[in-house]
Design a protein around this motif. Structure first.
Motif, PDB file in Angstrom:
ATOM      1  N   SER A 260     -68.693  42.725  14.690  1.00 25.95           N
ATOM      2  CA  SER A 260     -68.900  42.473  13.267  1.00 25.95           C
ATOM      3  C   SER A 260     -70.305  42.911  12.876  1.00 25.95           C
ATOM      4  N   LYS A 261     -70.408  43.540  11.716  1.00 27.53           N
ATOM      5  CA  LYS A 261     -71.704  43.940  11.170  1.00 27.53           C
ATOM      6  C   LYS A 261     -72.006  43.062   9.960  1.00 27.53           C
ATOM      7  N   ILE A 262     -73.151  42.377   9.978  1.00 25.72           N
ATOM      8  CA  ILE A 262     -73.497  41.445   8.908  1.00 25.72           C
ATOM      9  C   ILE A 262     -74.830  41.857   8.288  1.00 25.72           C
ATOM     10  N   THR A 263     -74.800  42.143   7.003  1.00 28.49           N
ATOM     11  CA  THR A 263     -76.021  42.550   6.297  1.00 28.49           C
ATOM     12  C   THR A 263     -76.404  41.567   5.189  1.00 28.49           C
ATOM     13  N   THR A 264     -75.600  40.515   4.997  1.00 27.84           N
ATOM     14  CA  THR A 264     -75.834  39.590   3.889  1.00 27.84           C
ATOM     15  C   THR A 264     -76.536  38.308   4.298  1.00 27.84           C
ATOM     16  N   TYR A 265     -76.519  37.975   5.576  1.00 25.20           N
ATOM     17  CA  TYR A 265     -77.160  36.759   6.050  1.00 25.20           C
ATOM     18  C   TYR A 265     -78.205  37.096   7.102  1.00 25.20           C
ATOM     19  N   THR A 266     -79.298  36.357   7.108  1.00 24.72           N
ATOM     20  CA  THR A 266     -80.386  36.633   8.033  1.00 24.72           C
ATOM     21  C   THR A 266     -80.070  36.102   9.424  1.00 24.72           C
ATOM     22  N   TRP A 267     -80.849  36.559  10.368  1.00 27.07           N
ATOM     23  CA  TRP A 267     -80.712  36.125  11.761  1.00 27.07           C
ATOM     24  C   TRP A 267     -80.793  34.600  11.862  1.00 27.07           C
ATOM     25  N   ASP A 268     -81.799  34.012  11.229  1.00 24.89           N
ATOM     26  CA  ASP A 268     -82.003  32.568  11.340  1.00 24.89           C
ATOM     27  C   ASP A 268     -80.843  31.777  10.751  1.00 24.89           C
ATOM     28  N   VAL A 269     -80.302  32.255   9.649  1.00 22.32           N
ATOM     29  CA  VAL A 269     -79.189  31.549   9.014  1.00 22.32           C
ATOM     30  C   VAL A 269     -77.959  31.572   9.927  1.00 22.32           C
ATOM     31  N   ILE A 270     -77.665  32.730  10.520  1.00 18.96           N
ATOM     32  CA  ILE A 270     -76.502  32.835  11.408  1.00 18.96           C
ATOM     33  C   ILE A 270     -76.708  31.972  12.647  1.00 18.96           C
ATOM     34  N   ALA A 271     -77.907  32.036  13.215  1.00 22.70           N
ATOM     35  CA  ALA A 271     -78.186  31.260  14.423  1.00 22.70           C
ATOM     36  C   ALA A 271     -78.112  29.762  14.160  1.00 22.70           C
ATOM     37  N   ALA A 272     -78.444  29.348  12.945  1.00 26.83           N
ATOM     38  CA  ALA A 272     -78.408  27.926  12.603  1.00 26.83           C
ATOM     39  C   ALA A 272     -77.007  27.435  12.278  1.00 26.83           C
ATOM     40  N   ASN A 273     -76.084  28.366  12.073  1.00 31.66           N
ATOM     41  CA  ASN A 273     -74.709  27.995  11.702  1.00 31.66           C
ATOM     42  C   ASN A 273     -73.713  28.769  12.557  1.00 31.66           C
ATOM     43  N   PRO A 274     -73.774  28.614  13.881  1.00 30.86           N
ATOM     44  CA  PRO A 274     -72.925  29.438  14.749  1.00 30.86           C
ATOM     45  C   PRO A 274     -71.440  29.200  14.560  1.00 30.86           C
ATOM     46  N   GLY A 285     -60.026  40.227   6.294  1.00 34.02           N
ATOM     47  CA  GLY A 285     -60.315  40.653   4.934  1.00 34.02           C
ATOM     48  C   GLY A 285     -61.732  40.403   4.469  1.00 34.02           C
ATOM     49  N   THR A 286     -62.529  39.682   5.251  1.00 29.89           N
ATOM     50  CA  THR A 286     -63.912  39.443   4.863  1.00 29.89           C
ATOM     51  C   THR A 286     -64.759  40.660   5.224  1.00 29.89           C
ATOM     52  N   PRO A 287     -65.875  40.887   4.522  1.00 25.63           N
ATOM     53  CA  PRO A 287     -66.712  42.047   4.832  1.00 25.63           C
ATOM     54  C   PRO A 287     -67.211  42.053   6.278  1.00 25.63           C
ATOM     55  N   ALA A 288     -67.391  40.863   6.857  1.00 24.86           N
ATOM     56  CA  ALA A 288     -67.919  40.774   8.218  1.00 24.86           C
ATOM     57  C   ALA A 288     -66.832  40.617   9.268  1.00 24.86           C
ATOM     58  N   GLU A 289     -65.591  40.920   8.910  1.00 23.46           N
ATOM     59  CA  GLU A 289     -64.474  40.732   9.840  1.00 23.46           C
ATOM     60  C   GLU A 289     -64.692  41.513  11.138  1.00 23.46           C
ATOM     61  N   LEU A 290     -64.327  40.896  12.257  1.00 24.66           N
ATOM     62  CA  LEU A 290     -64.402  41.569  13.550  1.00 24.66           C
ATOM     63  C   LEU A 290     -63.552  42.829  13.540  1.00 24.66           C
ATOM     64  N   SER A 291     -64.062  43.884  14.174  1.00 29.35           N
ATOM     65  CA  SER A 291     -63.378  45.172  14.163  1.00 29.35           C
ATOM     66  C   SER A 291     -63.446  45.813  15.544  1.00 29.35           C
ATOM     67  N   LYS A 292     -62.382  46.536  15.923  1.00 32.22           N
ATOM     68  CA  LYS A 292     -62.379  47.284  17.169  1.00 32.22           C
ATOM     69  C   LYS A 292     -62.928  48.696  16.988  1.00 32.22           C
ATOM     70  N   ASP A 293     -63.550  48.954  15.854  1.00 29.67           N
ATOM     71  CA  ASP A 293     -64.175  50.247  15.572  1.00 29.67           C
ATOM     72  C   ASP A 293     -65.140  50.601  16.706  1.00 29.67           C
ATOM     73  N   LEU A 294     -64.921  51.746  17.340  1.00 28.02           N
ATOM     74  CA  LEU A 294     -65.728  52.197  18.470  1.00 28.02           C
ATOM     75  C   LEU A 294     -67.216  52.229  18.152  1.00 28.02           C
ATOM     76  N   THR A 295     -67.567  52.644  16.939  1.00 27.53           N
ATOM     77  CA  THR A 295     -68.982  52.744  16.557  1.00 27.53           C
ATOM     78  C   THR A 295     -69.297  51.816  15.380  1.00 27.53           C
ATOM     79  N   LYS A 296     -68.768  50.605  15.429  1.00 20.98           N
ATOM     80  CA  LYS A 296     -69.116  49.621  14.401  1.00 20.98           C
ATOM     81  C   LYS A 296     -70.621  49.403  14.381  1.00 20.98           C
ATOM     82  N   ILE A 297     -71.234  49.420  15.565  1.00 22.21           N
ATOM     83  CA  ILE A 297     -72.701  49.382  15.632  1.00 22.21           C
ATOM     84  C   ILE A 297     -73.246  50.779  15.359  1.00 22.21           C
TER      85      ILE A 297
END
Length: 450
Positions: A260-274, A285-297
């Motif tokens: 998943s690629k996340i650009t809307t939430y910061t590192w600290d926010v994600i780490a605080a709400n695992p 259907g969410t923008p951050a949905e997990l994907s098997k895309d080979l080059t998602k990163i």
């Protein structure tokens, strides 16, 4: 008044606990440097769980065939100088008499950079024939794929120059072996070889080098998650014009692993709400949905400034990788977040990143331990989803401010193993509490309105 003060103290305690937990999680981030070497000489297999790095020379293989018996993928190592052209004047029955006149104008195929299963030799599927697998045809009786295509393989080796080989896949057996034939244009070299499935147990692909034969550049699947490598990506030139295939340094995910690629939430926010973060990336259907895309990163987390001759890193982009390990008949799954912090370019081929395991703590448990619930997304701007399990009666759901004021109440909410969405768009940014009440039980969960 005393009762209200105790209630406020309890709410503040819940919020402080959540924030303090987030701080502890953030402190566990590990910094890593992955070095591909000068000129990106090596690919590096990276284990997110252990930090282990396994380098493998990019020049170590030419061709890779899937180890998934129900698949038929054949990928090429373009960054080791391999190109493939489809013979337009016949099938593999014309191997001996293949005329290469005008080969540079033949159809030129490349690996797909998003789908593992679509290698360079999987790009010409006949959509009208369900048994056509691009380079061959599937036999539903024998469960074999019988090759019917002929190719010219062009290999550019710095020390040797350009080599031209006739190439034809002959058969993918029911057990997954790949049998193929290749020859030089003067027929001085004419070989039939086999990549045996049994020699690559626990690997994603079987690999072949046209001088060395079968090779083993890949660690076993349970020992890596991400591949730092180079590949050809479709790119529009800076001045515009037709799309070209351009060598790109990027990160590929292991076949079957989701990112998943996340650009809307910061590192600290994600780490605080695992828990909420993991639940969110699993939502279809969410923008951050997990994907098997080979080059998602991939490689777009870095950009090069030609004027300043330096790299800019998107340090606010975060990636969550679902890592899977096989433990007998069960799977051990964990979630790791990473963010890139620096990149050296080709001088050293170094990528720096930080990583952290997102340990999804158990969902909030009610005071009498009769039901549980969790919130997502948290923080949120517009809608807050409340998931609950174990509630077998109507519930009251409230949003409460830090000072104890009830701001919103929803009566007779049915939460039996389901969810409800609350609009928080009009709330002022800050910390709040969702309180769930039944006739005999209560649960309070903190959330942040952005």
């Amino acid at each position: 008044t005393l009762k209200k003060m105790k209630h406020q103290s309890k709410i503040l305690s819940l919020i402080c606990t959540a924030l303090f937990s987030g701080q502890l999680l953030a402190q566990t981030a590990v910094n890593d440097t992955i070095s591909m070497g000068q000129g990106y000489a090596n690919s590096v297999y990276f284990n997110l769980r252990t930090g282990a790095k396994t380098p493998s020379p990019i020049s170590s293989w030419h061709l890779a065939h899937t180890t998934v018996s129900r698949d038929n993928c054949i990928r090429l190592n373009h960054l080791n100088g391999v190109d493939i052209y489809a013979y337009p004047n016949g099938s593999n029955k014309d191997f001996a008499t293949m005329d290469t006149t005008g080969w540079a104008g033949w159809k030129h195929y490349y690996n797909d950079i998003h789908t593992h299963e679509l290698g360079a030799l999987n790009q010409s599927i006949n959509a009208k024939d369900p048994m056509d697998f691009s380079w061959g045809v599937y036999n539903s009786t024998t469960h074999e794929i019988v090759g019917d295509s002929l190719y010219l393989m062009v290999i550019n080796t710095p020390s040797v120059g350009k080599s031209l080989l006739k190439f034809m896949p002959i058969l993918q057996t029911a057990t997954g072996d790949l049998i193929f034939r290749y020859a030089s244009l003067d027929n001085k070299i004419d070989k039939t070889d086999t990549l045996k499935q049994s020699n690559y147990t626990g690997k994603s692909y079987k690999y072949f080098h046209f001088t060395k034969g079968a090779v083993q550049p890949e660690p076993t699947r349970d020992n890596w998650d991400l591949l730092f490598t180079r590949y050809l990506a479709p790119t529009t030139p800076p001045g515009g014009g037709a799309m070209v295939m351009y060598p790109t340094m990027g990160v590929e995910s292991k076949r079957g692993e989701r990112v998943s690629k996340i650009t809307t939430y910061t590192w600290d926010v994600i780490a605080a709400n695992p828990a909420q973060s993991i639940a969110g990336i699993k939502m279809t259907g969410t923008p951050a949905e997990l994907s098997k895309d080979l080059t998602k990163i991939g490689g777009d987390w870095k950009t090069y400034d030609g004027a300043a001759m330096s790299w800019t890193i998107s340090t606010d982009w975060n990636y969550i990788v679902e890592t899977i390990r096989n433990a007998g008949s069960t799977k051990d799954t964990s979630y790791w977040m990473l963010a890139f912090t620096a990149f050296s370019g080709s001088s050293k081929g170094e990528t720096q990143l930080k990583r952290i395991e997102l340990k999804a703590a158990a969902a909030g448990i009610s005071e009498a331990k009769q039901f549980s619930a969790k919130l997502f997304p948290n923080p949120t701007r517009d809608l807050l989803t409340v998931w609950a399990t174990g509630i077998n009666e109507m519930a009251k759901v409230q949003i409460v401010s830090v000072d104890g004021r009830t701001l919103r109440t929803a009566e007779d909410v049915r939460l039996a193993d389901g969810s409800v969405q609350l609009s928080v768009q009009d709330l002022t940014a800050g910390s709040y509490i969702v309180r769930i009440q039944t006739n005999s039980d209560t649960l309070s969960l903190p959330f942040i309105k952005q």
